[in-house]
Design a protein around this motif. Sequence first.
Motif, PDB file in Angstrom:
ATOM      1  N   UNK A 173      31.126  49.651  34.349  1.00 25.80           N
ATOM      2  CA  UNK A 173      31.384  50.986  34.884  1.00 25.80           C
ATOM      3  C   UNK A 173      30.587  52.048  34.136  1.00 25.80           C
ATOM      4  N   UNK A 174      30.621  52.018  32.828  1.00 23.02           N
ATOM      5  CA  UNK A 174      29.966  53.052  32.031  1.00 23.02           C
ATOM      6  C   UNK A 174      28.446  52.982  32.110  1.00 23.02           C
ATOM      7  N   UNK A 196      39.972  52.439  36.770  1.00 31.41           N
ATOM      8  CA  UNK A 196      39.926  51.543  37.932  1.00 31.41           C
ATOM      9  C   UNK A 196      39.187  50.252  37.572  1.00 31.41           C
ATOM     10  N   UNK A 197      39.785  49.486  36.696  1.00 32.17           N
ATOM     11  CA  UNK A 197      39.154  48.255  36.232  1.00 32.17           C
ATOM     12  C   UNK A 197      39.030  47.206  37.328  1.00 32.17           C
ATOM     13  N   UNK A 198      39.950  47.250  38.303  1.00 31.77           N
ATOM     14  CA  UNK A 198      39.926  46.250  39.376  1.00 31.77           C
ATOM     15  C   UNK A 198      38.676  46.364  40.233  1.00 31.77           C
ATOM     16  N   UNK A 199      38.016  47.517  40.212  1.00 27.66           N
ATOM     17  CA  UNK A 199      36.773  47.662  40.984  1.00 27.66           C
ATOM     18  C   UNK A 199      35.619  46.910  40.334  1.00 27.66           C
ATOM     19  N   UNK A 241      35.409  59.670  34.577  1.00 22.79           N
ATOM     20  CA  UNK A 241      35.930  60.640  35.554  1.00 22.79           C
ATOM     21  C   UNK A 241      34.835  61.097  36.500  1.00 22.79           C
ATOM     22  N   UNK A 242      33.647  61.314  35.937  1.00 23.16           N
ATOM     23  CA  UNK A 242      32.527  61.781  36.754  1.00 23.16           C
ATOM     24  C   UNK A 242      32.137  60.760  37.813  1.00 23.16           C
ATOM     25  N   UNK A 243      32.477  59.498  37.571  1.00 20.90           N
ATOM     26  CA  UNK A 243      32.183  58.435  38.533  1.00 20.90           C
ATOM     27  C   UNK A 243      33.368  58.183  39.465  1.00 20.90           C
ATOM     28  N   UNK A 253      33.818  59.414  26.719  1.00 25.96           N
ATOM     29  CA  UNK A 253      33.794  58.213  27.557  1.00 25.96           C
ATOM     30  C   UNK A 253      34.695  58.392  28.767  1.00 25.96           C
ATOM     31  N   UNK A 254      35.870  58.994  28.551  1.00 29.50           N
ATOM     32  CA  UNK A 254      36.785  59.253  29.667  1.00 29.50           C
ATOM     33  C   UNK A 254      36.136  60.187  30.680  1.00 29.50           C
TER      34      UNK A 254
END
Length: 584
Positions: A371-372, A310-313, A280-282, A275-276
């Motif tokens: 995000x994911x 980057x949860x704030x995005x 990272x790829x994004x 998942x990390x």
Amino acid sequence: MNIYAHFSSIIARHLAALVAAGELPAGLEGYGFTVEPPRDPSHGDLATNVAMVLAKPAGSNPRAIADKLAGLLRAEPDVTAVDVAGPGFINIRLRDDFIRARVPEILREGTDYGNSALGSGQKFNVEYVSANPTGPMHVGHCRGAVFGDALATLLVKAGYDVTREYYINDAGGQVDVLARSAFLRYREALGEDIGEIPQGFYPGDYLKDVGLALVAVFGRTIRAMDEAEWLPIVREFAIEAMMKMIRDDLLALGIKHDVFFSERSLHTDGRVQDALDALKAKGLIYTGVLEPPKGKTPEDWEPRPQTLFKATEFGDDVDRPVQKSDGSWTYFAGDMAYHYDKIQRGFSHMIDVFGADHGGYVKRMQAVVKALSGGEADLDVKIIQLVKLWKNGEPFKMSKRSGSFVTLRDVVDEVGKGVVRFIMLTRKNDAPLDFDFAKVTEQSRDNPVFYVQYAHARVMSVMRKAAEALPGVDLSDAALAGADLGRLIDGSEIALVKMLAYWPKLIESAAVAHEPHRVAFYLYDLASEFHGLWNKGNEDPSLRFLIDGDKDVTLARLALIRAVAVTVASGLAVLGVEPLDEMH
């Protein structure tokens, strides 16, 4: 038939005709409008805001659009009157025969009445309960368990493909504490004097059984081992014992999950790192230093580099750590990986049912799902507020086999599964709930579960009397569906049918809102309408359900009240409650 959906399609057809005639511009198909009961029943049977929704995109006055639509709707064979009110609401009044026709539909469909194709088989994952496997479930878990289970059933009824899931928190430090607590009870079972349970250990008597079971399986073998050796053995054994206890508690409440998912498997299989890597790829993972949390002074705060998401995005208040400076994963990292696994299993719709103390997790979880999934999946988090137990106006404490809290099983054993499930859904999930043992067992309209069950039982009582009064007459639902419903002419009878006709709409709206408590509210209102009609019959014998010498009226009214019983049973099935044929 969902009469609200039916008239939505009729309105859409008339809109298309107005577009084709050049009276409205093209491109209005994508604008949603509602068809609902009007707030004031005296205004009609249906109300729609279509004219106000379309006014801006159509570049027209809403009253002008409403007047055009009203003219077309008045020509519909099932409509008796159409009025335009206020800024452009359209109120529609329906023929009584159209309303009465819902009764045979209900009798033919049985408890499937209200089933909808709204979900079109879309996959939904509903995760609920997910209590730490460290002891029996307490009354707080009970509310979340009932809510999640009823919500899953509601979604199935609305046409979704639902997976009911339990997330086993078996990777944190609490399971090591469980293992040490169980090992202490194992020593006790071997005859040792263990003294007082140490601070921080789980003190409940339920672990005595685990200690005895360890002796039965391992004898004295693990007593001679170092902690590093016995800890994983006892931990695995204790977790399995706790999960069996939890499953049994859930079964007592009528709850079965499709999937029990192990948090530990995410770590052992490397899926947290997966998942990390996906984030990272994004470009959504970086090393940084967080600002001091609220309530801490700079002197108390030790800034340190951490691996951050980057949860704030994605709408969160701050970026979130996923890996500590020592390389260990945060709790959030496990949740991140778990939801990534759900996405990979094909779930684009997810619901998590959290306890009242998890409100701070909502934004971060929704952010990481966005995000994911690249924004393709959605997550709704339902917070379950606390339950307070009362008896005779006083806080109520029961036996605490747990050592620290009232268990779910205590409550179920005290009042029964059906009562517990219904009462847990008599408030919206984010509102606190008082569970008064005296009130939930009293026989009055102030007790909603009794009031609803009494409606069903009253119908069944009338049907038993009807079988005696009409020997040889087929009183099955299939036969009653052919009754002359034109004999239902009293306003209270028609009003009751209108309420029955709302059930399919209620299912869809409750499913979309993820609010199963609406079902409990509806059932109480339906029971109230039915009991009101019963009372009118007591005051005016001509309105009783069984009329000597008038078989046609009797059969029509039996059809009506059987439709009530069928709808009540359909609603109780969503809540996971069995309808009662007799009250004791």
